[in-house]
Design a protein around this motif. Structure first.
Motif, PDB file in Angstrom:
ATOM      1  N   LEU A   1       0.850  -1.188   0.000  1.00 47.48           N
ATOM      2  CA  LEU A   1       0.000   0.000   0.000  1.00 47.48           C
ATOM      3  C   LEU A   1       0.887   1.239   0.000  1.00 47.48           C
ATOM      4  O   LEU A   1       1.698   1.430   0.904  1.00 47.48           O
ATOM      5  CB  LEU A   1      -0.911   0.009   1.228  1.00 47.48           C
ATOM      6  N   LEU A   2       0.726   2.084  -1.014  1.00 46.76           N
ATOM      7  CA  LEU A   2       1.509   3.308  -1.146  1.00 46.76           C
ATOM      8  C   LEU A   2       0.651   4.518  -0.816  1.00 46.76           C
ATOM      9  O   LEU A   2      -0.499   4.612  -1.264  1.00 46.76           O
ATOM     10  CB  LEU A   2       2.059   3.440  -2.564  1.00 46.76           C
ATOM     11  N   TYR A   3       1.225   5.462  -0.057  1.00 44.34           N
ATOM     12  CA  TYR A   3       0.482   6.625   0.405  1.00 44.34           C
ATOM     13  C   TYR A   3       1.184   7.929   0.014  1.00 44.34           C
ATOM     14  O   TYR A   3       2.380   7.958  -0.251  1.00 44.34           O
ATOM     15  CB  TYR A   3       0.338   6.585   1.932  1.00 44.34           C
ATOM     16  N   GLY A   4       0.417   9.002   0.008  1.00 41.32           N
ATOM     17  CA  GLY A   4       0.966  10.337  -0.170  1.00 41.32           C
ATOM     18  C   GLY A   4       1.715  10.510  -1.474  1.00 41.32           C
ATOM     19  O   GLY A   4       1.255  10.115  -2.549  1.00 41.32           O
TER      20      GLY A   4
ATOM     21  N   SER B   1      -3.654   7.390  -3.693  1.00 37.24           N
ATOM     22  CA  SER B   1      -3.257   8.780  -3.903  1.00 37.24           C
ATOM     23  C   SER B   1      -4.069   9.789  -3.101  1.00 37.24           C
ATOM     24  O   SER B   1      -3.644  10.945  -2.953  1.00 37.24           O
ATOM     25  CB  SER B   1      -3.324   9.122  -5.395  1.00 37.24           C
ATOM     26  N   ASN B   2      -5.195   9.400  -2.591  1.00 35.84           N
ATOM     27  CA  ASN B   2      -6.013  10.322  -1.789  1.00 35.84           C
ATOM     28  C   ASN B   2      -5.835  10.111  -0.293  1.00 35.84           C
ATOM     29  O   ASN B   2      -6.549  10.701   0.515  1.00 35.84           O
ATOM     30  CB  ASN B   2      -7.490  10.166  -2.153  1.00 35.84           C
ATOM     31  N   GLU B   3      -4.884   9.258   0.061  1.00 35.17           N
ATOM     32  CA  GLU B   3      -4.648   8.970   1.480  1.00 35.17           C
ATOM     33  C   GLU B   3      -3.185   9.240   1.817  1.00 35.17           C
ATOM     34  O   GLU B   3      -2.306   9.138   0.967  1.00 35.17           O
ATOM     35  CB  GLU B   3      -4.985   7.510   1.795  1.00 35.17           C
ATOM     36  N   SER B   4      -2.958   9.592   3.083  1.00 34.85           N
ATOM     37  CA  SER B   4      -1.587   9.818   3.539  1.00 34.85           C
ATOM     38  C   SER B   4      -1.474   9.393   4.997  1.00 34.85           C
ATOM     39  O   SER B   4      -2.474   9.307   5.711  1.00 34.85           O
ATOM     40  CB  SER B   4      -1.194  11.291   3.386  1.00 34.85           C
ATOM     41  N   LEU B   5      -0.258   9.129   5.414  1.00 33.99           N
ATOM     42  CA  LEU B   5       0.015   8.797   6.807  1.00 33.99           C
ATOM     43  C   LEU B   5       0.682   9.999   7.465  1.00 33.99           C
ATOM     44  O   LEU B   5       1.426  10.739   6.813  1.00 33.99           O
ATOM     45  CB  LEU B   5       0.914   7.565   6.900  1.00 33.99           C
ATOM     46  N   PRO B   6       0.443  10.233   8.744  1.00 28.87           N
ATOM     47  CA  PRO B   6       0.878  11.491   9.369  1.00 28.87           C
ATOM     48  C   PRO B   6       2.380  11.673   9.517  1.00 28.87           C
ATOM     49  O   PRO B   6       2.865  12.807   9.538  1.00 28.87           O
ATOM     50  CB  PRO B   6       0.192  11.448  10.740  1.00 28.87           C
ATOM     51  N   ALA B   7       3.149  10.598   9.619  1.00 33.33           N
ATOM     52  CA  ALA B   7       4.577  10.728   9.948  1.00 33.33           C
ATOM     53  C   ALA B   7       5.406  11.318   8.818  1.00 33.33           C
ATOM     54  O   ALA B   7       6.363  12.057   9.059  1.00 33.33           O
ATOM     55  CB  ALA B   7       5.137   9.376  10.365  1.00 33.33           C
ATOM     56  N   HIS B   8       5.054  10.998   7.552  1.00 36.30           N
ATOM     57  CA  HIS B   8       5.848  11.467   6.414  1.00 36.30           C
ATOM     58  C   HIS B   8       5.049  11.268   5.133  1.00 36.30           C
ATOM     59  O   HIS B   8       4.275  10.306   5.025  1.00 36.30           O
ATOM     60  CB  HIS B   8       7.171  10.690   6.328  1.00 36.30           C
TER      61      HIS B   8
END
Length: 476
Positions: free
Chosen positions: A52-55, A120-127
């Protein structure tokens, strides 16, 4: 609390393009994930893997080859040693067979378009550069790990503080910022490169340091030479024509060299006129980043996207300033590495965190400092050169068209190299006593600028040139 320790070999990493944060970092993360499974003796129990790829990894991952890097990492391939010519066939084979050889040993069903998800519409808070690996086992349990690709090929597993914590040593000259570096130089009388060399000896022998740095240079010069002799169109769908080879041929009046040494000798014969030097520095930088964009082997310096600046300035020093000895090359690269270390500690090397100022800006500062020391500048002039170079990259956005490390990235390396040389010249002709801005002040400013910068301009392809240049990218 222990502070971060960085070696020259953390800043200069041998890998494969096009991106240190979006290619090399995810590749290393995949390797770490698989190693954990192997070490736990669970490899034979794995029946499925999902990624799963984020941001920013999700938004520009296709253009940066993130999915390709992850498949190679899961498959047990190493970016330092693998034959780059086999990358295409391996990836094609995985897609055709819907099967991946995990760790190079265990065959599992794997369909890249289904098992690597670009959220592409999701991100994780740390980076902004986050990836989650999931391994499903034959006993209906699963293993899940989260990694962050924090720039320059550095990777952090969730819960870790610093990538290099496992190799902490007692450094003779602990350095957290430029002021500390200058303190040790003034106290000992050592050059910056000599301070760095002494610190490197805490990790490895003198021979290992020397041979390791010269191996870094070997990869750099092979990359430049290859790029200056390879024509064609860059992959990815933008149809960008490679320019370094044509420029090289034109500048040498179509001379056909027989080796790297013969080529260098031929370049020297073209003279030292201002325009000629500008053309050659641009040619060197273009060559590296065209190789980088073609999944070639490069050295992160401090990132893949900015990999052409330092080699270009180093070759400028070699060709036009007779800096050809091993000692001079080691001096150049050690000085550059320490400036990169200080920027990483005080700000970031990640375009997804700080925009292009964190890549081209840092590489230009590194090159300016290295050139200044090698030309005989004082320690304070070296730091002044780094400051000048970064000061004139502050606020530079990262807005790659199509998420590809091509436009404007390749040309930006030529500009970063020229600015580095200019910064060095200014510092060499200046009295640091009269400087109004310190290197530490400009690093702090760079970080504050990064925090203020809109996310559209942080390697997301959501702003700038990325949305104002109409394109059609079938591969993206």
């Amino acid at each position: 609390m222990k502070k971060e320790q960085l070696s020259a070999f953390d800043i200069f990493k041998i890998g494969i393009g096009p991106s240190s944060s979006h290619t090399l970092g995810p590749w290393r993360a995949a390797q770490q994930f698989v190693k954990g499974i192997v070490d736990a003796e669970l490899l034979n129990a794995v029946v499925q893997v999902k990624v799963l790829l984020y941001g920013s990894l999700a938004k520009t991952g296709i253009g940066h080859g993130t999915d390709i890097a992850i498949q190679l990492g899961l498959g047990g391939y190493d970016p330092v040693t693998m034959d780059v010519s086999t990358v295409g066939p391996i990836i094609t084979g995985i897609a055709a067979q819907n099967e991946l050889l995990l760790a190079g040993e265990k065959a599992i069903a794997f369909t890249p378009v289904e098992d690597i998800l670009f959220l592409s519409n999701e991100s994780l808070p740390a980076h902004p550069n986050a990836v989650i690996f999931q391994a499903f086992l034959n006993n209906d349990t699963a293993i899940s790990e989260t990694y962050y690709s924090i720039g320059g090929g550095f990777v952090l597993k969730e819960g870790e503080k610093n990538e290099g914590d496992a190799k902490l040593v007692d450094l003779p000259f602990p350095i957290e910022n430029a002021a500390a570096l200058l303190h040790w130089c003034m106290k000992t009388g050592l050059k910056i490169s000599e301070v760095v060399f002494e610190n490197e000896l805490a990790w490895r022998s003198e021979q290992e340091v020397r041979s390791g740095i010269l191996n870094i240079f070997r990869v750099m010069k092979e990359c430049i030479y290859r790029g200056c002799h390879t024509k064609g169109v860059l992959p990815g769908g933008l149809n960008v024509t490679r320019r370094a080879a044509a420029l090289n041929s034109r500048l040498l009046s179509n001379y056909q060299d027989s080796s790297y040494e013969d080529w260098i000798a031929a370049i020297r014969k073209t003279g030292s006129g201002f325009q000629n030097i500008l053309d050659w520095v641009s040619c060197f930088a273009l060559a590296v980043n065209e190789e980088n964009a073609s999944f070639g082997r490069v050295v992160t310096a401090p990132t893949n996207g900015a990999a052409g600046v330092i080699p270009a300035v180093l070759l400028y020093f070699i060709v036009f300033n007779d800096g050809y000895t091993d000692d001079q090359i080691i001096q150049f690269l050690l000085t550059a590495s320490e400036i990169g270390c200080i920027f990483k500690k005080g700000a970031t090397l990640s375009a997804a965190m700080g925009g292009c100022q964190a890549e081209i800006g840092v590489s230009s500062a590194m090159a300016a400092a290295a050139l200044t020391e090698c030309l005989g500048g004082s320690q304070r002039q070296v730091l002044m050169a780094a400051e000048i170079a970064m000061e004139h990259h502050l606020g530079m956005t990262c807005d790659p068209i199509g998420g590809l490390v091509q436009v404007p990235c390749i040309e930006r390396n030529t500009m970063g190299a020229i600015k580095a040389i200019t910064a060095s010249q200014l510092a060499m002709q200046s009295n640091p006593d009269n400087a109004k801005v310190s290197l530490d002040a400009v690093i702090k400013t760079m970080w504050l600028t990064a925090l203020d910068m809109n996310s559209k301009y942080k390697e997301t392809a959501d702003g700038g040139l990325a949305i104002n240049v109409p394109i059609s990218l079938p591969e993206c």
